[in-house]
Design a protein around this motif. Structure first.
Motif, PDB file in Angstrom:
ATOM      1  N   LYS A 138      31.455  32.114  67.467  1.00 58.27           N
ATOM      2  CA  LYS A 138      31.327  30.742  67.911  1.00 58.27           C
ATOM      3  C   LYS A 138      30.085  29.883  67.177  1.00 58.27           C
ATOM      4  O   LYS A 138      30.528  28.813  66.663  1.00 58.27           O
ATOM      5  CB  LYS A 138      30.711  30.408  69.318  1.00 58.27           C
ATOM      6  N   THR A 139      28.986  30.445  66.957  1.00 58.95           N
ATOM      7  CA  THR A 139      27.920  29.900  66.079  1.00 58.95           C
ATOM      8  C   THR A 139      28.276  29.636  64.755  1.00 58.95           C
ATOM      9  O   THR A 139      28.206  28.632  64.257  1.00 58.95           O
ATOM     10  CB  THR A 139      26.698  30.737  66.164  1.00 58.95           C
ATOM     11  N   LEU A 140      28.991  30.754  63.980  1.00 59.26           N
ATOM     12  CA  LEU A 140      29.560  30.556  62.664  1.00 59.26           C
ATOM     13  C   LEU A 140      30.617  29.556  62.502  1.00 59.26           C
ATOM     14  O   LEU A 140      30.658  28.602  61.807  1.00 59.26           O
ATOM     15  CB  LEU A 140      30.021  31.868  62.425  1.00 59.26           C
ATOM     16  N   ARG A 141      31.609  29.436  63.733  1.00 61.73           N
ATOM     17  CA  ARG A 141      32.542  28.388  63.720  1.00 61.73           C
ATOM     18  C   ARG A 141      32.011  27.014  63.805  1.00 61.73           C
ATOM     19  O   ARG A 141      32.311  26.269  63.158  1.00 61.73           O
ATOM     20  CB  ARG A 141      33.610  28.644  65.001  1.00 61.73           C
ATOM     21  N   ASP A 142      30.946  26.770  64.627  1.00 60.86           N
ATOM     22  CA  ASP A 142      30.383  25.533  65.008  1.00 60.86           C
ATOM     23  C   ASP A 142      29.574  25.158  63.723  1.00 60.86           C
ATOM     24  O   ASP A 142      29.666  23.964  63.019  1.00 60.86           O
ATOM     25  CB  ASP A 142      29.318  25.524  66.005  1.00 60.86           C
TER      26      ASP A 142
END
Length: 295
Positions: free
Chosen positions: A78-82
């Motif tokens: 999620k962090t990478l996607r955001d």
């Protein structure tokens, strides 16, 4: 907008998307934590019954670790996607900013061009003013010189009879006394007498001539001052007329430039809004396809 800047920002935008996709690929297919094989652990428990029975027990600690790793993985994804989405949005905003800067530079260039044209016109008018004033001064000076000569002649004619009889009488007396000194007087005392009389007559003659010249000079000075004042007034009026005309020309040119810049500003504003809308739609489409394909 400079083509080099445009392509440079496009490359940066596509590079950020590509890096985000590579990170996602590595995370999902390379760095995914592998689950260790867990085997159920059985413990023997002694029962009070006659027959002992083995019951399998699971290692709940291992399951908790696995769940924690899964949660960390999901949080990292999620962090990478955001972060990837954030980089895409930042790249989009930078590209839109470059487009805006390009149109602003175009407007500033147009304004600078108009201001240079206005300054060139002002210099041309200044040179024209200097040339016209020089010609006018020469004309007025020639006219003033002619009027002064005419004035002197008129004043001399006007005061030609001033003390003229007394001056002429004294002139004749001076000649007569000089003759008496040279030819009539026989003794030194007689000559001295005639010399004193001659000195007195000459003094009177100088006083009469001084009075006449003073009257002439006063009349000439008064008239000359009036002519010089007229000269200055004519020159100042002509200069004011030229400057008013030139100021009107510059004022009309400024108004024309202001109107042209206002029209150009509105046109550039419309073009900028259209270009930004098209580029924004294009980038949003790229971002949406990237999200759909890789996330």
């Amino acid at each position: 907008m400079d083509k080099y800047d445009y392509h440079f920002i496009s490359i940066k935008f596509l590079t950020s998307i590509l890096l985000a996709l590579i990170f996602a690929f590595l995370l999902i297919y390379v760095f995914t934590p592998q689950q260790r094989e867990n085997y159920p652990v059985y413990r023997l428990q002694q029962k009070e019954s006659i027959f002992s029975e083995e019951k399998p027990t699971f290692n709940f600690e291992s399951l908790a670790v696995e769940k924690s790793l899964q949660q960390e993985k999901m949080a990292f994804e999620k962090t990478l996607r955001d972060r990837s989405f954030e980089l895409m949005e930042q790249s989009k905003q930078r590209m839109l900013a470059v487009i805006t800067a390009g149109y602003l530079e175009k407007l500033n260039g147009l304004r600078e061009e108009k201001m240079q044209a206005l300054e060139a016109k002002r210099r041309t008018l200044d040179q024209r003013e200097e040339k016209l004033l020089q010609q006018k001064r020469q004309e007025l000076e020639a006219e003033l010189s002619r009027k002064l000569q005419q004035l002197r002649q008129e004043i001399r004619n006007k005061y030609s009879d001033f003390n003229q009889k007394e001056i002429l009488d004294n002139y004749l007396r001076i000649i007569n006394l000089q003759l008496q000194i040279e030819f009539t007087a026989h003794t030194e005392s007689e000559k001295e007498k005639f010399r004193n009389m001659l000195k007195k007559v000459r003094s009177e003659q100088q006083a009469l001539m001084a009075a006449k010249n003073s009257r002439l000079n006063e009349a000439i000075s008064s008239k000359t001052s009036a002519l010089i004042m007229e000269f200055n007034q004519q020159y100042a009026a002509y200069r004011e007329k030229i400057r008013d005309k030139h100021q009107q020309i510059l004022s009309e040119l400024r108004e024309k430039i202001s109107a042209e810049l206002a029209a150009a500003r509105e046109e550039i504003k419309k073009d900028l809004a259209l270009a930004k809308a098209e580029k924004d739609a294009e980038l949003e489409d790229i971002i949406a396809n990237s999200k759909k394909l890789y996330y």
